[in-house]
Design a protein around this motif. Structure first.
Motif, PDB file in Angstrom:
ATOM      1  N   GLU A   1     -33.618  49.391 -91.826  1.00 51.45           N
ATOM      2  CA  GLU A   1     -34.053  48.111 -91.440  1.00 51.45           C
ATOM      3  C   GLU A   1     -35.541  47.877 -91.721  1.00 51.45           C
ATOM      4  O   GLU A   1     -35.677  46.642 -92.173  1.00 51.45           O
ATOM      5  CB  GLU A   1     -33.707  47.899 -90.028  1.00 51.45           C
ATOM      6  CG  GLU A   1     -32.056  48.016 -89.594  1.00 51.45           C
ATOM      7  CD  GLU A   1     -31.793  47.954 -88.190  1.00 51.45           C
ATOM      8  OE1 GLU A   1     -32.858  48.298 -87.364  1.00 51.45           O
ATOM      9  OE2 GLU A   1     -30.575  47.651 -87.877  1.00 51.45           O
ATOM     10  N   GLU A   2     -36.119  48.735 -91.577  1.00 52.11           N
ATOM     11  CA  GLU A   2     -37.771  48.584 -91.618  1.00 52.11           C
ATOM     12  C   GLU A   2     -37.909  48.423 -93.160  1.00 52.11           C
ATOM     13  O   GLU A   2     -38.636  47.124 -93.451  1.00 52.11           O
ATOM     14  CB  GLU A   2     -38.418  49.766 -91.192  1.00 52.11           C
ATOM     15  CG  GLU A   2     -39.841  49.729 -91.292  1.00 52.11           C
ATOM     16  CD  GLU A   2     -40.633  50.915 -91.782  1.00 52.11           C
ATOM     17  OE1 GLU A   2     -40.166  51.869 -91.065  1.00 52.11           O
ATOM     18  OE2 GLU A   2     -41.606  51.008 -92.532  1.00 52.11           O
ATOM     19  N   ARG A   3     -37.563  48.937 -94.067  1.00 52.67           N
ATOM     20  CA  ARG A   3     -37.821  48.895 -95.546  1.00 52.67           C
ATOM     21  C   ARG A   3     -37.247  47.652 -96.012  1.00 52.67           C
ATOM     22  O   ARG A   3     -37.646  46.719 -96.959  1.00 52.67           O
ATOM     23  CB  ARG A   3     -37.103  49.904 -96.461  1.00 52.67           C
ATOM     24  CG  ARG A   3     -37.820  51.606 -96.064  1.00 52.67           C
ATOM     25  CD  ARG A   3     -39.138  51.637 -96.777  1.00 52.67           C
ATOM     26  NE  ARG A   3     -39.512  52.735 -96.195  1.00 52.67           N
ATOM     27  CZ  ARG A   3     -39.639  53.953 -97.299  1.00 52.67           C
ATOM     28  NH1 ARG A   3     -38.974  53.947 -98.260  1.00 52.67           N
ATOM     29  NH2 ARG A   3     -40.331  55.138 -96.666  1.00 52.67           N
ATOM     30  N   ALA A   4     -35.975  47.158 -95.492  1.00 48.06           N
ATOM     31  CA  ALA A   4     -35.377  46.084 -95.916  1.00 48.06           C
ATOM     32  C   ALA A   4     -35.923  44.846 -95.099  1.00 48.06           C
ATOM     33  O   ALA A   4     -35.675  43.533 -95.504  1.00 48.06           O
ATOM     34  CB  ALA A   4     -33.950  46.078 -95.596  1.00 48.06           C
ATOM     35  N   GLY A   5     -36.717  44.904 -94.216  1.00 47.54           N
ATOM     36  CA  GLY A   5     -37.389  43.801 -93.578  1.00 47.54           C
ATOM     37  C   GLY A   5     -36.186  43.052 -92.678  1.00 47.54           C
ATOM     38  O   GLY A   5     -36.356  41.747 -92.472  1.00 47.54           O
ATOM     39  N   VAL A   6     -35.281  43.698 -92.197  1.00 48.63           N
ATOM     40  CA  VAL A   6     -34.259  43.177 -91.419  1.00 48.63           C
ATOM     41  C   VAL A   6     -34.216  43.659 -89.877  1.00 48.63           C
ATOM     42  O   VAL A   6     -34.549  44.901 -89.779  1.00 48.63           O
ATOM     43  CB  VAL A   6     -33.027  43.014 -91.865  1.00 48.63           C
ATOM     44  CG1 VAL A   6     -32.848  42.270 -93.245  1.00 48.63           C
ATOM     45  CG2 VAL A   6     -32.498  44.661 -92.122  1.00 48.63           C
ATOM     46  N   LYS A   7     -33.708  42.808 -89.111  1.00 43.43           N
ATOM     47  CA  LYS A   7     -33.777  43.368 -87.521  1.00 43.43           C
ATOM     48  C   LYS A   7     -32.219  43.345 -87.208  1.00 43.43           C
ATOM     49  O   LYS A   7     -31.481  42.538 -87.434  1.00 43.43           O
ATOM     50  CB  LYS A   7     -34.569  42.468 -86.711  1.00 43.43           C
ATOM     51  CG  LYS A   7     -35.768  42.741 -86.843  1.00 43.43           C
ATOM     52  CD  LYS A   7     -36.845  42.190 -85.660  1.00 43.43           C
ATOM     53  CE  LYS A   7     -38.137  42.559 -85.822  1.00 43.43           C
ATOM     54  NZ  LYS A   7     -39.259  41.405 -85.329  1.00 43.43           N
ATOM     55  N   ALA A   8     -31.990  44.343 -86.230  1.00 51.01           N
ATOM     56  CA  ALA A   8     -30.703  44.448 -85.715  1.00 51.01           C
ATOM     57  C   ALA A   8     -30.328  43.306 -85.011  1.00 51.01           C
ATOM     58  O   ALA A   8     -31.105  42.894 -83.730  1.00 51.01           O
ATOM     59  CB  ALA A   8     -30.472  45.774 -84.925  1.00 51.01           C
ATOM     60  N   THR A   9     -29.336  42.686 -84.973  1.00 53.36           N
ATOM     61  CA  THR A   9     -28.790  41.591 -83.886  1.00 53.36           C
ATOM     62  C   THR A   9     -27.353  41.870 -83.805  1.00 53.36           C
ATOM     63  O   THR A   9     -26.268  41.546 -84.502  1.00 53.36           O
ATOM     64  CB  THR A   9     -28.738  40.214 -84.622  1.00 53.36           C
ATOM     65  OG1 THR A   9     -27.990  40.473 -85.988  1.00 53.36           O
ATOM     66  CG2 THR A   9     -30.086  39.711 -84.814  1.00 53.36           C
ATOM     67  N   PRO A  10     -27.217  42.996 -82.774  1.00 54.88           N
ATOM     68  CA  PRO A  10     -25.855  43.619 -82.540  1.00 54.88           C
ATOM     69  C   PRO A  10     -24.706  42.672 -82.346  1.00 54.88           C
ATOM     70  O   PRO A  10     -24.807  41.600 -81.807  1.00 54.88           O
ATOM     71  CB  PRO A  10     -25.977  44.504 -81.307  1.00 54.88           C
ATOM     72  CG  PRO A  10     -27.600  44.727 -81.187  1.00 54.88           C
ATOM     73  CD  PRO A  10     -28.242  43.518 -81.839  1.00 54.88           C
TER      74      PRO A  10
END
Lengths: 226, 226
Positions: A213-222
């Motif tokens: 998630e960090e490398r792809a620049g995305v955040k978890a939105t369960p």
């Protein structure tokens, strides 16, 4: 190896490099983060991928995978259970994936709809090292069952890694795995490369998901209820 | 793969085959039984070889080994402790041993003094399959930690095996190894090939030693006090 064979091989490689650069530009334009998974046969690539795909889905991300094998479509069938789009690349005896094989298996897929695309390479610690697939990150898996010295014996592959995953950590005790020696071997051939420990069969892949998630620049939105 | 590359590769292979036939005749004339050990990285080739060399010595046989690696001379150092003559072949990035490499590393050795010569190939389930080294017997190792499906995914290698060794049997329970499924996969690609189970780290290699002596036509004459 004969000079003529070497020369032709270099030609094949530079053609692959050009195609990999085109793929990389295409992936960047589509906003998809691409991971090339490489390791020995039996280091746990498919098991890791299986749980990674379902966990990413539960965290609200769209992921797909291409899986390479010399023979059989077993992995694609196994991974399809995650619900993610999966395609099998059968190399028919070739010991690595090439950028052209990746390109030809993407046809008809909407890359802009994906956050992550995983490419599971053929199980081989030698051949895939020289073939850029246009990936954003190359991840080398090392199972604790394989012995701590493998990075020293297959330096080209480990040197090319952006990340090393120590897999099957749940078997560390049974195999008398020497953690310190393994880290020393990894960092001897690839100083400073990040190392993350996983036990996919036991569901322990949190560090790996966080890095993705960090490398792809995305955040978890369960996803509720998933 | 381009037709031209394929053509040249076939030329290299047929040159290797001719040289392998010469080696085979030379080994037969010297009365030495030659074993080509192949497997994934980390299947336990070196550990098996280490105990095999010392056990054969204790049973009154003369054995030597050539060990192939992309890099490092660690295995030769490790195996030298057995007291057997050992030479390292460093392939410098090539993913398999070739007959020419074997031939050039035998110089100065009296083959007639040996009962067994082991050749530990580069850890790779693909490339070494196509390269005959003049061996009397090709042995493919499959560790229980690698997964039961590997013969189906690397059929060329398993099909070329004269014997399959299931290694690390002491970890069978910890890895939930499915013995029946593994035998089915092996026999699907190589019907009738003999399979022997070993746990070299625990000293359990009796079936393997018995097959070696039977195939080489030699009998154990234990060395007193060894």
């Amino acid at each position: 190896m004969k000079p003529k064979l070497l020369e032709i091989r270099q030609g094949v490689l530079s053609k692959n490099d050009r195609l990999a650069q085109e793929l990389r530009a295409r992936f960047a334009a589509a906003g998809v983060f691409v991971i090339n998974l490489v390791s020995s046969p039996g280091s746990g690539k498919t098991t890791l991928l299986e749980i990674t795909l379902s966990q990413l889905r539960a965290r609200g991300h769209a992921a797909a995978a291409l899986v390479g094998d010399l023979a059989t479509e077993n992995d694609a069938r196994r991974l399809a259970r995650s619900g993610a789009p999966i395609r099998q690349i059968v190399t028919d005896g070739i010991c690595h994936l090439e950028a052209a094989m990746v390109a030809s298996h993407l046809e008809g897929w909407d890359l802009t709809a994906l956050d992550f695309l995983f490419v599971e390479n053929v199980g081989n610690l030698v051949c895939p090292a020289s073939y850029d697939l246009g990936e954003s990150m190359r991840v080398v898996l090392l199972a604790v069952t394989e012995g701590e010295d493998k990075p020293l014996k297959y330096p080209t592959m480990f040197h090319s890694a952006d990340l090393v995953l120590l897999t099957k950590m749940d078997l560390a005790q049974a195999t008398e795995f020497d953690r310190e020696q393994a880290y020393a071997a990894i960092h001897a051939v690839s100083p400073g490369v990040p190392v993350v420990e996983t036990a996919a069969k036991k569901g322990r892949i949190d560090g790996w998901l966080a890095i993705l998630e960090e490398r792809a620049g995305v955040k978890a939105t369960p996803v509720p209820g998933d």
